[in-house]
Design an enzyme around this catalytic site. Structure first.
Site, mmCIF file in Angstrom:
data_model
loop_
_atom_site.group_PDB
_atom_site.id
_atom_site.type_symbol
_atom_site.label_atom_id
_atom_site.label_comp_id
_atom_site.label_asym_id
_atom_site.label_seq_id
_atom_site.Cartn_x
_atom_site.Cartn_y
_atom_site.Cartn_z
ATOM 1 C CB THR A 87 -18.982 5.064 -33.716
ATOM 2 O OG1 THR A 87 -18.372 4.701 -34.963
ATOM 3 C CG2 THR A 87 -20.251 5.524 -33.293
ATOM 4 C CB SER A 118 -12.871 -2.213 -34.251
ATOM 5 O OG SER A 118 -14.670 -1.926 -35.272
ATOM 6 C CB THR A 137 -19.959 -1.406 -36.098
ATOM 7 O OG1 THR A 137 -19.669 -0.189 -36.342
ATOM 8 C CG2 THR A 137 -20.808 -0.871 -34.874
ATOM 9 C CG ASP A 138 -16.152 0.467 -39.064
ATOM 10 O OD1 ASP A 138 -17.372 -0.238 -39.687
ATOM 11 O OD2 ASP A 138 -15.569 1.348 -39.240
HETATM 12 N N1 ASP Z 1 -15.319 3.308 -37.240
HETATM 13 C C1 ASP Z 1 -15.664 2.781 -36.421
HETATM 14 C C2 ASP Z 1 -15.271 1.533 -35.898
HETATM 15 O O1 ASP Z 1 -15.497 0.653 -36.510
HETATM 16 C C3 ASP Z 1 -17.754 2.204 -36.533
HETATM 17 C C4 ASP Z 1 -18.001 1.845 -35.558
HETATM 18 O O2 ASP Z 1 -17.962 2.071 -34.557
HETATM 19 O O3 ASP Z 1 -19.660 1.769 -35.500
HETATM 20 O O4 ASP Z 1 -14.735 1.801 -34.635
#
Ligand code: ASP
Length: 324
Positions: free
Chosen positions: A23, A69, A102-103
């Site tokens: 993200t 991710s 973050t995932d």
């Molecule tokens: N779906 C995103 C990822 O993990 C979520 C994020 O980065 O907050 O790439």
């Protein structure tokens, strides 16, 4: 800032920023949208465009991957670990920052610490809002991550989000939306970053020397399908053994059960896991609780994963199986 395809040299100390997507590199079709956006849209060089290098350090950037991710896999992990090892092994590199979604950040952090056990700082950072949000959090997280990686005191794999520094062993994503999305459970964070300064709370996960485990990195298979297959099953009210039996028939090498409380498993699922173990499948019990650990007892039929969360226990079991 220098891109990797330009000649790298000189005597200056360097911080290397490796991009993997997430993200932090995401874009919303309507700027300001914090939910309906696409992760991994802009390059790491662009993310660094507005950032000043910490004093006395030159910034280098390299795009290692460009993914959401949630789709992280063994091939990206292997490539990322190799590039981190290459850069950290250079005398003129002070530290490495990885921009990440973050995932699965906690899984990548655990994997890198397990495989590289670096002496220098290897800092993962992220964002909960896309880069074109009205008030994005990525730039401040990146700025904090650069400050952490620039510190000669820091060592090991850490994650930086919302002004807080977490150790790879404990970090977990705890919230699906808040900017301060991560926690370190009972252990608590390692440090806070306040106005670019580190307020340290406990010791860094730093190894005595760089590249403690080079053998493990060399042993990671190039082909993702050659990695040991380890799956996670969950113990819950009404659980049964059908999924485990099907996975064993399908050739699974390891199973982690996300067990209830202190590693207890529904009796029907437990019977299937015992059958799997008897058939040669490696089984570990991790707790599905967000905090605490599994305390095993002598004579437990199914080994426990200690303080590891189910997703981290899965990585550790893969690495154990690879190490033979
Ligand atoms: N779906 C995103 C990822 O993990 C979520 C994020 O980065 O907050 O790439």
């Amino acid at each position: 800032m220098q891109a990797l395809d330009e000649p790298v040299g000189g005597l200056s100390r360097k911080l290397v920023v490796l991009g993997t997507g997430g993200t932090i590199a995401g874009l919303a079709p309507r700027g300001g949208d914090g939910i309906g956006y696409e992760a991994a849209q802009i390059g790491v060089a662009q993310l660094l465009a507005g950032q000043a290098a910490p004093a006395g350090l030159e910034l280098l950037v390299e795009q290692v991957a460009q993914i959401d991710s949630k789709d992280m896999d063994a091939a990206v992990w292997r490539a990322l670990a190799q590039r981190c090892a290459d850069w950290l092994g250079r005398a003129d590199v002070q530290g490495v920052v990885v921009t990440h979604g973050t995932d699965t950040l906690e899984e990548t952090a655990y994997f890198l610490q397990a495989v590289l056990a670096p002496h220098k700082p290897l800092v993962l950072t992220c964002a909960m809002r896309p880069a074109n949000a009205a008030m994005p959090d990525g730039p401040q997280n990146l700025r904090d991550a650069l400050a952490v990686a620039a510190s000669a005191d820091v060592g090991g794999v850490v994650a930086v989000c919302a002004g807080t520094v977490h150790a790879a062993a404990e970090v977990r994503k705890l919230h699906s939306y808040r900017l301060d999305a991560f926690g370190s459970g009972d252990a608590g964070p390692l440090a806070y970053v306040e106005a670019g300064l580190l307020r340290q709370l406990r010791g860094w996960p730093r190894s005595a020397s760089e590249g403690r485990l080079p053998d493990l990195l060399a042993r990671l298979p190039v082909e993702p399908q050659a990695w040991p297959r380890v799956e996670i099953v969950v113990s819950h009210a009404g659980a049964g053994g059908a999924m485990v039996d099907a996975l064993v028939r399908d050739g699974v090498h390891g199973l982690v059960v996300a067990a209830t409380g202190n590693g207890s498993v529904h009796h029907a699922l437990e019977q299937a896991l015992l059958r799997a173990q008897a058939a040669g499948v490696a089984v570990r019990r991790a707790s599905r609780c967000d905090q605490g650990r599994v305390w095993g007892a002598p004579g437990d039929a199914l080994p426990d994963a200690g303080a590891l969360s189910p997703v981290k226990a899965r990585i550790q079991l893969q690495l154990d199986l690879l190490a033979g």
